[in-house]
Design a protein around this motif. Structure first.
Motif, PDB file in Angstrom:
ATOM      1  N   GLU A  33       0.782  -1.165  -0.079  1.00 10.58           N
ATOM      2  CA  GLU A  33       0.087   0.001   0.111  1.00 10.58           C
ATOM      3  C   GLU A  33       0.695   1.108  -0.056  1.00 10.58           C
ATOM      4  OE1 GLU A  33       0.301  -1.624   4.139  1.00 10.58           O
ATOM      5  OE2 GLU A  33      -0.159  -2.405   2.115  1.00 10.58           O
ATOM      6  N   GLU A  59      -0.808  -2.329  -9.920  1.00 11.36           N
ATOM      7  CA  GLU A  59      -1.425  -3.751  -9.569  1.00 11.36           C
ATOM      8  C   GLU A  59      -0.860  -4.353 -10.702  1.00 11.36           C
ATOM      9  OE1 GLU A  59      -3.454  -1.226  -6.928  1.00 11.36           O
ATOM     10  OE2 GLU A  59      -3.081  -1.066  -8.854  1.00 11.36           O
ATOM     11  N   SER A 111      -2.501 -13.031  -0.867  1.00 10.82           N
ATOM     12  CA  SER A 111      -3.331 -12.587   0.057  1.00 10.82           C
ATOM     13  C   SER A 111      -4.052 -11.279  -0.231  1.00 10.82           C
ATOM     14  CB  SER A 111      -2.586 -12.314   1.428  1.00 10.82           C
ATOM     15  OG  SER A 111      -1.791 -11.176   1.461  1.00 10.82           O
ATOM     16  N   ILE A 112      -3.535 -10.368  -1.260  1.00 14.07           N
ATOM     17  CA  ILE A 112      -4.126  -9.180  -1.650  1.00 14.07           C
ATOM     18  C   ILE A 112      -4.457  -9.274  -3.086  1.00 14.07           C
ATOM     19  CG2 ILE A 112      -2.673  -7.807  -0.070  1.00 14.07           C
ATOM     20  CD1 ILE A 112      -0.934  -6.902  -2.500  1.00 14.07           C
ATOM     21  N   TYR A 114      -7.628 -10.936  -4.624  1.00 16.18           N
ATOM     22  CA  TYR A 114      -8.891 -10.639  -5.073  1.00 16.18           C
ATOM     23  C   TYR A 114      -9.286  -9.154  -4.321  1.00 16.18           C
ATOM     24  CZ  TYR A 114      -8.705 -15.585  -5.711  1.00 16.18           C
ATOM     25  OH  TYR A 114      -8.056 -16.614  -6.155  1.00 16.18           O
ATOM     26  N   ASP A 115      -8.610  -8.586  -3.222  1.00 18.83           N
ATOM     27  CA  ASP A 115      -9.114  -7.347  -2.945  1.00 18.83           C
ATOM     28  C   ASP A 115      -8.738  -6.076  -3.471  1.00 18.83           C
ATOM     29  OD1 ASP A 115     -11.040  -8.426  -0.891  1.00 18.83           O
ATOM     30  OD2 ASP A 115      -9.603  -8.322   0.546  1.00 18.83           O
ATOM     31  N   PHE A 116      -7.274  -6.236  -4.026  1.00 16.33           N
ATOM     32  CA  PHE A 116      -6.614  -5.116  -4.606  1.00 16.33           C
ATOM     33  C   PHE A 116      -6.031  -5.383  -6.096  1.00 16.33           C
ATOM     34  CE2 PHE A 116      -6.050  -4.931   0.232  1.00 16.33           C
ATOM     35  CZ  PHE A 116      -6.343  -3.522   0.406  1.00 16.33           C
ATOM     36  N   GLU A 118      -6.809  -7.741  -8.393  1.00 16.33           N
ATOM     37  CA  GLU A 118      -7.723  -7.847  -9.519  1.00 16.33           C
ATOM     38  C   GLU A 118      -8.758  -6.671  -9.540  1.00 16.33           C
ATOM     39  OE1 GLU A 118      -7.842 -12.479  -9.921  1.00 16.33           O
ATOM     40  OE2 GLU A 118      -9.682 -11.845  -9.257  1.00 16.33           O
ATOM     41  N   LYS A 119      -9.087  -6.131  -8.529  1.00 14.03           N
ATOM     42  CA  LYS A 119      -9.908  -5.141  -8.466  1.00 14.03           C
ATOM     43  C   LYS A 119      -9.358  -3.755  -9.196  1.00 14.03           C
ATOM     44  CE  LYS A 119     -13.029  -6.290  -4.693  1.00 14.03           C
ATOM     45  NZ  LYS A 119     -13.506  -5.913  -3.393  1.00 14.03           N
ATOM     46  N   ASN A 120      -7.956  -3.670  -9.373  1.00  9.91           N
ATOM     47  CA  ASN A 120      -7.204  -2.626 -10.093  1.00  9.91           C
ATOM     48  C   ASN A 120      -6.611  -2.672 -11.366  1.00  9.91           C
ATOM     49  OD1 ASN A 120      -8.146  -0.289  -7.879  1.00  9.91           O
ATOM     50  ND2 ASN A 120      -7.227  -1.920  -6.523  1.00  9.91           N
ATOM     51  N   ARG A 172      -3.617 -14.019   6.474  1.00  7.63           N
ATOM     52  CA  ARG A 172      -4.083 -12.699   7.057  1.00  7.63           C
ATOM     53  C   ARG A 172      -4.146 -12.871   8.563  1.00  7.63           C
ATOM     54  NH1 ARG A 172      -9.074 -11.243   2.895  1.00  7.63           N
ATOM     55  NH2 ARG A 172      -7.575 -10.227   0.984  1.00  7.63           N
TER      56      ARG A 172
END
Length: 213
Positions: A33, A59, A111-112, A114-116, A118-120, A172
């Motif tokens: 981040e 990403e 660990s990131i 699906y949340d970060f 792929e979304k970006n 996590r």
């Protein structure tokens, strides 16, 4: 000094390698981040506009790392598990865990995912990554079915997906800040402390036993 425009495929590959190398150096000392395209461009001695010629977001750069890591993980898995023709469930779980622990960056990125990531990322980048995962899964599925005759290809894929979910959740729960670790050190919260190694190996055992019937 900045990079000149890439005019050949070899030069383009050199630019991409430089971007990945710069990002890897940043990632070795900073969390995901905290890293930005600006900091990546600076570390790679690119302008931000030049960086956009190769990647649309940070990403997408990290997707490249994950692709490399998944391939390395699969190769390690095939080499390690291929040393024996048969395993008990417990032996297999221990060997699977040993391989998994050797690929910590992959665990961190998954660990990131699906949340970060792929979304970006663009659809094209996601499709490219999923196709690579499909290819690697096919190889690992064949390995699993050879090791356990009672395991069908469908069940092998189910195992891969379920152990992935367990790995993400446990990672996590155990990749904690100093403050989180301090709180879990309180005697009243002792039962909430999770050991990744112990729990993950048990999850792999339980999953495989269930699928083998």
């Amino acid at each position: 000094m900045g990079w000149e425009r890439a005019r050949t495929e070899e030069q383009k590959e050199q630019r991409i390698a430089a971007i990945l190398d710069a990002t890897a150096r940043l990632y070795a000392t900073q969390p995901f981040e905290k890293i930005t395209l600006v900091s990546i461009a600076k570390a790679a001695k690119f302008t931000r506009s030049n960086l956009y010629k190769y990647f649309n977001s940070k990403e997408e750069i990290f997707f490249e790392f994950l692709k490399q890591d998944v391939i390395r993980w699969r190769k390690d898995l095939v080499t390690t598990l291929g040393k024996k023709k048969r395993y008990t469930v417990r032996q297999f779980a221990a060997a699977w865990l040993d391989v998994h622990r050797r690929h910590e960056r992959m665990q961190d990125l998954i660990s990131i995912l699906y949340d970060f990531l792929e979304k970006n990322a663009s659809i094209d980048r996601m499709v490219e990554f999923k196709r690579l995962v499909n290819d690697e899964y096919t190889i690992v599925t064949s390995l699993l079915c050879n090791l356990f005759s009672a395991l069908s290809p469908q069940k092998a894929v189910r195992f891969l997906n379920m152990q992935l979910a367990a790995s993400i959740g446990l990672y996590r729960m155990t990749n904690l800040s100093a403050a989180q670790k301090e709180v879990l050190a309180y005697p009243e919260f002792k039962h909430l402390k999770v050991d990744y190694t112990v729990y993950y190996q048990e999850c792999v055992e339980y999953l495989l036993k269930g699928l083998l019937g």
